[in-house]
Scaffold this motif. Structure first.
Motif, PDB file in Angstrom:
ATOM      1  N   ASP A 142       7.201  28.745  22.649  1.00  0.00           N
ATOM      2  CA  ASP A 142       6.122  28.006  21.980  1.00  0.00           C
ATOM      3  C   ASP A 142       6.376  27.952  20.468  1.00  0.00           C
ATOM      4  O   ASP A 142       6.177  26.911  19.838  1.00  0.00           O
ATOM      5  N   ILE A 143       6.788  29.076  19.910  1.00  0.00           N
ATOM      6  CA  ILE A 143       7.061  29.148  18.471  1.00  0.00           C
ATOM      7  C   ILE A 143       8.177  28.170  18.101  1.00  0.00           C
ATOM      8  O   ILE A 143       8.061  27.411  17.138  1.00  0.00           O
ATOM      9  N   VAL A 190      19.695  25.150  24.334  1.00  0.00           N
ATOM     10  CA  VAL A 190      18.645  24.714  23.420  1.00  0.00           C
ATOM     11  C   VAL A 190      17.654  23.818  24.161  1.00  0.00           C
ATOM     12  O   VAL A 190      16.442  23.967  24.016  1.00  0.00           O
ATOM     13  N   ALA A 191      18.171  22.901  24.972  1.00  0.00           N
ATOM     14  CA  ALA A 191      17.293  22.016  25.745  1.00  0.00           C
ATOM     15  C   ALA A 191      16.405  22.820  26.686  1.00  0.00           C
ATOM     16  O   ALA A 191      15.220  22.510  26.847  1.00  0.00           O
ATOM     17  N   GLY A 192      16.948  23.852  27.303  1.00  0.00           N
ATOM     18  CA  GLY A 192      16.162  24.707  28.198  1.00  0.00           C
ATOM     19  C   GLY A 192      15.080  25.471  27.466  1.00  0.00           C
ATOM     20  O   GLY A 192      13.983  25.679  28.000  1.00  0.00           O
ATOM     21  N   GLU A 207      12.053  23.138  26.826  1.00  0.00           N
ATOM     22  CA  GLU A 207      11.303  22.677  28.000  1.00  0.00           C
ATOM     23  C   GLU A 207       9.991  23.446  28.124  1.00  0.00           C
ATOM     24  O   GLU A 207       9.849  24.560  27.642  1.00  0.00           O
ATOM     25  N   ARG A 208       9.035  22.850  28.822  1.00  0.00           N
ATOM     26  CA  ARG A 208       7.771  23.535  29.112  1.00  0.00           C
ATOM     27  C   ARG A 208       8.009  24.567  30.200  1.00  0.00           C
ATOM     28  O   ARG A 208       8.921  24.438  31.023  1.00  0.00           O
ATOM     29  N   ASP A 209       7.166  25.592  30.230  1.00  0.00           N
ATOM     30  CA  ASP A 209       7.335  26.722  31.141  1.00  0.00           C
ATOM     31  C   ASP A 209       7.442  26.323  32.609  1.00  0.00           C
ATOM     32  O   ASP A 209       8.162  26.944  33.365  1.00  0.00           O
ATOM     33  N   VAL A 241      13.931  31.108  29.126  1.00  0.00           N
ATOM     34  CA  VAL A 241      13.145  31.964  28.231  1.00  0.00           C
ATOM     35  C   VAL A 241      13.956  32.251  26.965  1.00  0.00           C
ATOM     36  O   VAL A 241      15.120  32.626  27.038  1.00  0.00           O
ATOM     37  N   LEU A 242      13.328  32.060  25.818  1.00  0.00           N
ATOM     38  CA  LEU A 242      13.963  32.311  24.525  1.00  0.00           C
ATOM     39  C   LEU A 242      13.741  33.772  24.141  1.00  0.00           C
ATOM     40  O   LEU A 242      12.610  34.233  24.033  1.00  0.00           O
ATOM     41  N   SER A 243      14.810  34.493  23.936  1.00  0.00           N
ATOM     42  CA  SER A 243      14.718  35.912  23.591  1.00  0.00           C
ATOM     43  C   SER A 243      14.357  36.088  22.120  1.00  0.00           C
ATOM     44  O   SER A 243      14.521  35.174  21.306  1.00  0.00           O
TER      45      SER A 243
END
Length: 151
Positions: free
Chosen positions: A5-6, A39-41, A44-46, A53-55
């Motif tokens: 989201d950030i 980056v595209a992943g 994306e919306r959840d 998932v971005l760590s």
């Protein structure tokens, strides 16, 4: 608010394309290994297929890369090692550095989001965590700041 989201908020606030997000992350040593599909992943919306998932580590790389993009390399040429755990205080601090914001500038961003943060409260977010007046930054404060950046 998740790291994804950030990143989506920041991408929107700075009007960045996917490849630009990848280039910003690429300014850091750890970010040089990022593939554009990754980056595209992250963007994306959840609930959509392809979501990744971005760590904290990679969000930290993005923020460090944003500092380099906006302000240039440090005078010693060193790129900081990304943090394994990225609290809201650190995210706010890195955005403040990248955008070269003073207290008045920070308050203006919060005002655009119709959110009130006192001077002492704002200062407490940037103190060392061992300091007696340190306060953890609540998620709603970070979200308000990101919303104010986007306006």
């Amino acid at each position: 608010m998740t790291n994804n989201d950030i990143l989506r908020h920041l991408r929107s606030a700075f009007d960045l394309k996917e490849h630009q997000v990848g280039e910003i992350i690429g300014h850091t040593d750890a970010g040089k290994k990022v593939h554009p599909s990754q980056v595209a992943g992250w963007l994306e919306r959840d609930s959509t297929p392809g979501f990744i998932v971005l760590s904290d580590l990679m969000l930290g790389c993005f923020l460090d890369g944003l500092i380099i993009e906006k302000r240039g390399l440090r005078s010693d040429g060193l790129i900081p090692d990304p943090l394994e755990v990225l609290p809201s205080n650190e995210i706010l601090r890195k955005l403040r550095i990248a955008l070269d914001l003073r207290d008045a500038d920070m308050h203006a961003v919060f005002e655009r989001a119709d959110f009130v943060v006192t001077k002492s409260e704002l200062g407490s977010f940037f103190r060392n965590s061992a300091h007696r007046n340190y306060r953890p930054c609540p998620p709603e404060v970070l979200q308000a700041f990101l919303n104010g950046l986007g306006r």
